[in-house]
Every structure is written in C-alpha cells, then in structure tokens.
Design an enzyme around this catalytic site. Structure first.
Site, short mmCIF file in Angstrom:
data_model
loop_
_atom_site.label_atom_id
_atom_site.label_comp_id
_atom_site.label_asym_id
_atom_site.label_seq_id
_atom_site.Cartn_x
_atom_site.Cartn_y
_atom_site.Cartn_z
N HIS A 114 38.06 43.95 36.81
CA HIS A 114 39.04 44.26 35.77
C HIS A 114 40.31 44.88 36.37
O HIS A 114 40.23 45.72 37.27
CB HIS A 114 38.48 45.28 34.78
CG HIS A 114 37.47 44.74 33.83
ND1 HIS A 114 36.19 44.38 34.21
CD2 HIS A 114 37.55 44.51 32.49
CE1 HIS A 114 35.53 43.96 33.15
NE2 HIS A 114 36.33 44.03 32.10
N ASN A 145 35.31 47.25 44.04
CA ASN A 145 35.29 47.33 42.59
C ASN A 145 34.43 48.49 42.08
O ASN A 145 34.83 49.22 41.17
CB ASN A 145 34.77 46.00 42.04
CG ASN A 145 34.88 45.89 40.53
OD1 ASN A 145 35.62 46.62 39.89
ND2 ASN A 145 34.13 44.96 39.97
#
Length: 257
Positions: A114, A145
């Site tokens: 994201h 991440n």
C-alpha cells in the site's frame, strides 16, 4: 515551488455497507463542488490521472502503471476503525491498458504494498476498501513492507493522535531501468514519505531505499521536503504562502518527532 493545478475529482468505487465509524480519516470529498480536501495543501503533481477517494487522493502515471503520489489527511482517532477489507481489485477509474491486477503479483518475491495505508484509512468500510484498489499498490519486498514501511505507517497514526491532524504524502521512486513483474509492472527502487503538521507548520520527510530494512533505521533516511521534490519531480505543499513553504520545505530533522 508554485504552479497552477487542475483537479479532476473522481468518485471511487461504491462499496455497500458503509457506516459512520469515526477513526483517523474523515470524509474529505465534496462531489458537488469538485473539491478534494486531501489536496487542500496542493496537488503534488498533475499526473495522468488525479483521483479523489473518500480517504485519500492519488496521482497515477499511466506509463509506469503506478501512482506517483498519494495524499491524505489524518485526524486524531476518536474510536476504533472498521476491520481490514482485504478486497484487492483493479481500479476501473484507470484506463484499462494501464491497470494492474492482483494476478500481476503472482510471483514469489514481492507483495502488494500500500501507498495510502489501510490501517490509517479506516473510518468507513468504503474508505478502507478503496485502499485495496490496485492503483494504490506497488511491488514491495515483504522485508520492507512489513518492517520499516509499516513502522513509519504506525508513526504517522501516532503523530496524528499526538498533534491532532497531519497531512501524509507518499510515493515510489524508480530507476531508469527498473525490474518488472507481471504485465510490465515496475518495481520501485525507493520510497518517500512526507508528514506535515499544519498547526505547527512543520514537516518531517523520508527517502527510504527499497531494501529489507528495520524500523529502528528510520533516522538514517530522514530528508527534507526540498530533497523529495527535487528527486521525484514534485511540488508539495504548494498552497502555502511562499515564505511558509520555503521555511517548511528546507527543514531536515536530525531525529524523528
């Protein structure tokens, strides 16, 4: 830096079952006026597609099949957010030739990372669901991440709670010859994030290599808004008056807030 921008406000995909839970983000889109409050401090770049969602705004580069930037306002959390939706899907507001899909990530190395954080944008089911549109994803190493990037996402929420409101700006950076996965989806070589406190008129900025890094290493990657702009061809915080913009953008902190 100053320039005139043209905002095209596009409503996101409607998701049924929205509720009125108040968490970090509030409803910042006014479809009737065409205004997007996630861009109240300026549009970072007039990208091929400038989209305004309930919980964030995004600038998409068609040739890169990637967002160049995301922008979202976080308020102090007043109640628990909605559960994570996890409904990854193509973004139908992106021209079909330039969309990415979950199938592009069916390879062993990279995860769907994201840019606009789903844990921060959790006021309603719709807002959280829109963070899982593939236009908000880049191929990201799990060791990046789920480590240094997640640590910074945790800090953005903490700073929103401590300070009352912050603006979060983030995006990827690419080399001249990036790696690719799936259907020509490039892999970023680095990521950047800027967090701006409008009440105190101060900002903290990071440029982070796309490597397996730990949250404890964040201080090594502190930068300034000026450096982020120059490196990635952006114009951040352009709605500030010239004196305030210049002062905020040259700030380079020795340690985090």
């Amino acid at each position: 830096m100053k320039y005139q921008v043209l905002l095209t406000a596009v409503l996101g995909l409607m998701v049924s079952g929205c509720d009125d839970t108040v968490a970090h983000t509030t409803a910042h889109t006014s479809p009737s006026s065409g205004q997007c409050s996630h861009l109240e401090y300026g549009t970072p770049k007039q990208s091929d597609e400038v989209l305004c969602r309930e919980g964030y705004a995004l600038g998409y580069n068609n040739q890169l099949k990637s967002a160049e930037w995301v922008s979202y306002v976080l308020d102090k959390e007043t109640s628990p957010g909605v559960p994570r939706r996890n409904d990854f899907r193509p973004d139908e507001d992106i021209p079909s030739a330039y969309r990415t899909t979950p199938e592009d990530y069916r390879e062993p190395v990279y995860s769907k990372g994201h840019l606009a954080n789903s844990e921060s944008i959790d006021r309603t089911r719709r807002a959280n669901s829109e963070t899982f549109l593939m236009s908000n994803m880049t191929p990201q190493l799990p060791g990046h991440n789920r480590a240094i990037w997640k640590g910074l996402e945790n800090r953005e929420r903490k700073w929103a709670n401590d300070r009352g409101r912050v603006l979060v700006l983030a995006g990827p950076g690419y080399s001249a010859r990036p790696k690719f996965i799936g259907n020509n989806v490039p892999v970023p070589d680095e990521y950047w994030k800027v967090i701006y406190d409008p009440a105190l008129e101060e900002a903290i900025a990071f440029i982070i290599p796309h490597k397996n890094l730990k949250t404890a290493q964040l201080n090594q990657y502190l930068s300034s808004v000026d450096e982020v702009e120059n490196r990635f061809g952006l114009d951040l915080l352009s709605s500030l008056n010239d004196a305030a913009e210049a002062r905020v953008e040259r700030m380079k902190l020795a340690r985090q807030w």
